[in-house]
Motif scaffolding. Sequence first.
Motif, mmCIF file in Angstrom:
data_model
loop_
_atom_site.group_PDB
_atom_site.id
_atom_site.type_symbol
_atom_site.label_atom_id
_atom_site.label_comp_id
_atom_site.label_asym_id
_atom_site.label_seq_id
_atom_site.Cartn_x
_atom_site.Cartn_y
_atom_site.Cartn_z
ATOM 1 N N GLY A 1 0.824 -1.202 0.000
ATOM 2 C CA GLY A 1 0.000 0.000 0.000
ATOM 3 C C GLY A 1 0.856 1.247 0.000
ATOM 4 N N ILE A 2 0.267 2.351 -0.409
ATOM 5 C CA ILE A 2 1.009 3.607 -0.532
ATOM 6 C C ILE A 2 0.186 4.736 0.073
ATOM 7 N N ASN A 3 0.848 5.536 0.942
ATOM 8 C CA ASN A 3 0.197 6.733 1.476
ATOM 9 C C ASN A 3 1.245 7.784 1.823
ATOM 10 N N GLU A 4 0.917 8.692 2.720
ATOM 11 C CA GLU A 4 1.767 9.853 2.992
ATOM 12 C C GLU A 4 2.908 9.568 3.968
ATOM 13 N N ALA A 5 3.097 8.321 4.369
ATOM 14 C CA ALA A 5 4.188 7.999 5.292
ATOM 15 C C ALA A 5 5.524 8.447 4.692
ATOM 16 N N HIS A 6 6.407 8.970 5.543
ATOM 17 C CA HIS A 6 7.734 9.460 5.127
ATOM 18 C C HIS A 6 7.626 10.631 4.155
ATOM 19 N N PHE A 7 6.496 11.342 4.230
ATOM 20 C CA PHE A 7 6.264 12.478 3.331
ATOM 21 C C PHE A 7 7.309 13.571 3.539
ATOM 22 N N GLU A 8 7.802 13.675 4.769
ATOM 23 C CA GLU A 8 8.792 14.706 5.095
ATOM 24 C C GLU A 8 10.027 14.593 4.209
ATOM 25 N N ARG A 9 10.412 13.346 3.873
ATOM 26 C CA ARG A 9 11.619 13.141 3.072
ATOM 27 C C ARG A 9 11.306 12.906 1.597
ATOM 28 N N LEU A 10 10.225 12.211 1.314
ATOM 29 C CA LEU A 10 9.897 11.915 -0.085
ATOM 30 C C LEU A 10 9.207 13.088 -0.795
ATOM 31 N N LYS A 11 8.635 14.002 -0.017
ATOM 32 C CA LYS A 11 8.133 15.299 -0.510
ATOM 33 C C LYS A 11 6.824 15.243 -1.289
ATOM 34 N N SER A 12 6.545 14.178 -2.034
ATOM 35 C CA SER A 12 5.301 14.138 -2.818
ATOM 36 C C SER A 12 4.837 12.701 -2.961
ATOM 37 N N LEU A 13 3.534 12.541 -3.223
ATOM 38 C CA LEU A 13 2.997 11.198 -3.431
ATOM 39 C C LEU A 13 3.533 10.575 -4.716
ATOM 40 N N ASP A 14 3.782 11.392 -5.739
ATOM 41 C CA ASP A 14 4.348 10.861 -6.985
ATOM 42 C C ASP A 14 5.710 10.233 -6.737
ATOM 43 N N THR A 15 6.528 10.903 -5.927
ATOM 44 C CA THR A 15 7.845 10.351 -5.597
ATOM 45 C C THR A 15 7.696 9.094 -4.751
ATOM 46 N N THR A 16 6.732 9.102 -3.833
ATOM 47 C CA THR A 16 6.487 7.922 -3.004
ATOM 48 C C THR A 16 6.090 6.731 -3.863
ATOM 49 N N VAL A 17 5.191 6.954 -4.812
ATOM 50 C CA VAL A 17 4.735 5.878 -5.698
ATOM 51 C C VAL A 17 5.904 5.295 -6.484
ATOM 52 N N SER A 18 6.674 6.160 -7.127
ATOM 53 C CA SER A 18 7.786 5.671 -7.966
ATOM 54 C C SER A 18 8.854 4.988 -7.119
ATOM 55 N N THR A 19 9.065 5.469 -5.891
ATOM 56 C CA THR A 19 10.065 4.852 -5.013
ATOM 57 C C THR A 19 9.634 3.458 -4.586
ATOM 58 N N ILE A 20 8.394 3.309 -4.160
ATOM 59 C CA ILE A 20 7.919 1.995 -3.722
ATOM 60 C C ILE A 20 7.858 1.015 -4.885
ATOM 61 N N PHE A 21 7.506 1.488 -6.068
ATOM 62 C CA PHE A 21 7.444 0.586 -7.222
ATOM 63 C C PHE A 21 8.821 0.239 -7.781
ATOM 64 N N GLU A 22 9.880 0.757 -7.169
ATOM 65 C CA GLU A 22 11.222 0.281 -7.501
ATOM 66 C C GLU A 22 11.351 -1.207 -7.207
ATOM 67 N N ILE A 23 10.554 -1.705 -6.260
ATOM 68 C CA ILE A 23 10.595 -3.126 -5.935
ATOM 69 C C ILE A 23 10.116 -3.981 -7.105
ATOM 70 N N VAL A 24 9.309 -3.388 -7.969
ATOM 71 C CA VAL A 24 8.844 -4.064 -9.183
ATOM 72 C C VAL A 24 9.863 -3.885 -10.305
ATOM 73 N N THR A 25 10.305 -2.654 -10.511
ATOM 74 C CA THR A 25 11.240 -2.340 -11.594
ATOM 75 C C THR A 25 12.550 -3.098 -11.458
ATOM 76 N N TYR A 26 13.049 -3.239 -10.234
ATOM 77 C CA TYR A 26 14.375 -3.841 -10.021
ATOM 78 C C TYR A 26 14.305 -5.253 -9.457
ATOM 79 N N SER A 27 13.155 -5.914 -9.601
ATOM 80 C CA SER A 27 13.075 -7.334 -9.271
ATOM 81 C C SER A 27 13.666 -8.132 -10.437
ATOM 82 N N LYS A 28 13.810 -9.427 -10.242
ATOM 83 C CA LYS A 28 14.364 -10.262 -11.313
ATOM 84 C C LYS A 28 13.460 -10.231 -12.543
#
Length: 390
Positions: free
Chosen positions: A207-234
């Motif tokens: 799931g994705i929400n505003e957690a760590h918003f202080e450092r990630l700054k925006s929901l768009d950045t949060t989404v792309s950061t969490i989906f790194e687990i998909v992009t950089y999986s095998k």
Amino acid sequence: MFSINPFSSSFFQLYILQLDEYDIFRYLGKIFKVKRGKKLVKTLVWTNKAKIIYSLSLFQILLLAFLISNFNVLTFIIFLYFGLQLFFIPLAISILVLYPIDYILKKFIISNAVSKVKKLKNLKIIAIAGSYGKTTFKEILFTILSEKYRVLKTPDSINTPLGISRLILSTLSNDYDTFIVEMGEYYKGDIKKLCRITPPDISVVTGINEAHFERLKSLDTTVSTIFEIVTYSKENAVIVLNLADELVNKNHKKYVNNKKILFYGDGKKTRLFASGIKFNENDLALDFDLNEGNSLIGSFNIPILAEYAIDDIVGSVQIAKILDTPLPFIKRGIIKIKPIPHRLEPNFDKSKNIIFIDDTYNANPQGVKEAIEVISQFKNRRKIYVTPGM
């Protein structure tokens, strides 16, 4: 920040530095805003790193006090007192002095961990990322898979490159079939780094929400950061997504490409789903049926209050089936699921007939909503909701 006891003040300032994971810039930006409370959220952990930083900082104060006092005991004591009250200054200097050594040591540990994982050819790595829900999913998945396989999981909230690397070097071996890795994120690229250490065979987004918003700054950045687990999986990794989360549902198509996808959290889009969910107030539990297509897998009673845990069970069972776990092992695992500590964990004081629900781990919008929904299901009790906010 300050205290009559100067050593207590110095310990507290080190504690804040540790909470900020020794990020000196974040630390200096907040140290004057922090007020001493009656009770700490966590406790200062005297790791080797904390001991070295504290010792070096204390040495700086003692040395300066000795040089300035010119053998005057009163001057020495006064300087020492105020030096401990302003302990953030030598702490910052210590961090800067130790940075090169710390950086090289971290790189060495992570590099050794990467090499070790590459040698474990038969190991299946399951990685879990999300703003919330990671630990609950991890614990449920671990309980189910452990009925059949030898499973190692990242303990507590160890979810950083260094913490995971240390676990790999100290514990991971050929004795394990499966490694469940909880991946944390504070900045863009964090999960990418973790995937390089433990490349996922199966990636889960909870799931994705505003957690760590202080450092990630925006929901768009949060989404792309969490989906790194998909992009950089095998390349042949299986992706498991929680469709009950709006941002996961809305954004996943941009990242999954041609990888195999499994869903949970939306019974309309999966062959595996839960039905007949009922809150059992007497047992402090949930009753539900688990179905696959038109077939009933089984009826279960689990001592958990939050309905999102049933979605996590569905997702975990799907992973278990991918790993060819026989159905009797899966059912046995579900029966053994227990409440996750400090996450809507029910406690019943029979002598006073009081139910206390411990949801103190953290607070996020989804968690607060679920907590209120859980409380509302108790029909014959006075309800009190205590929260520090989000």
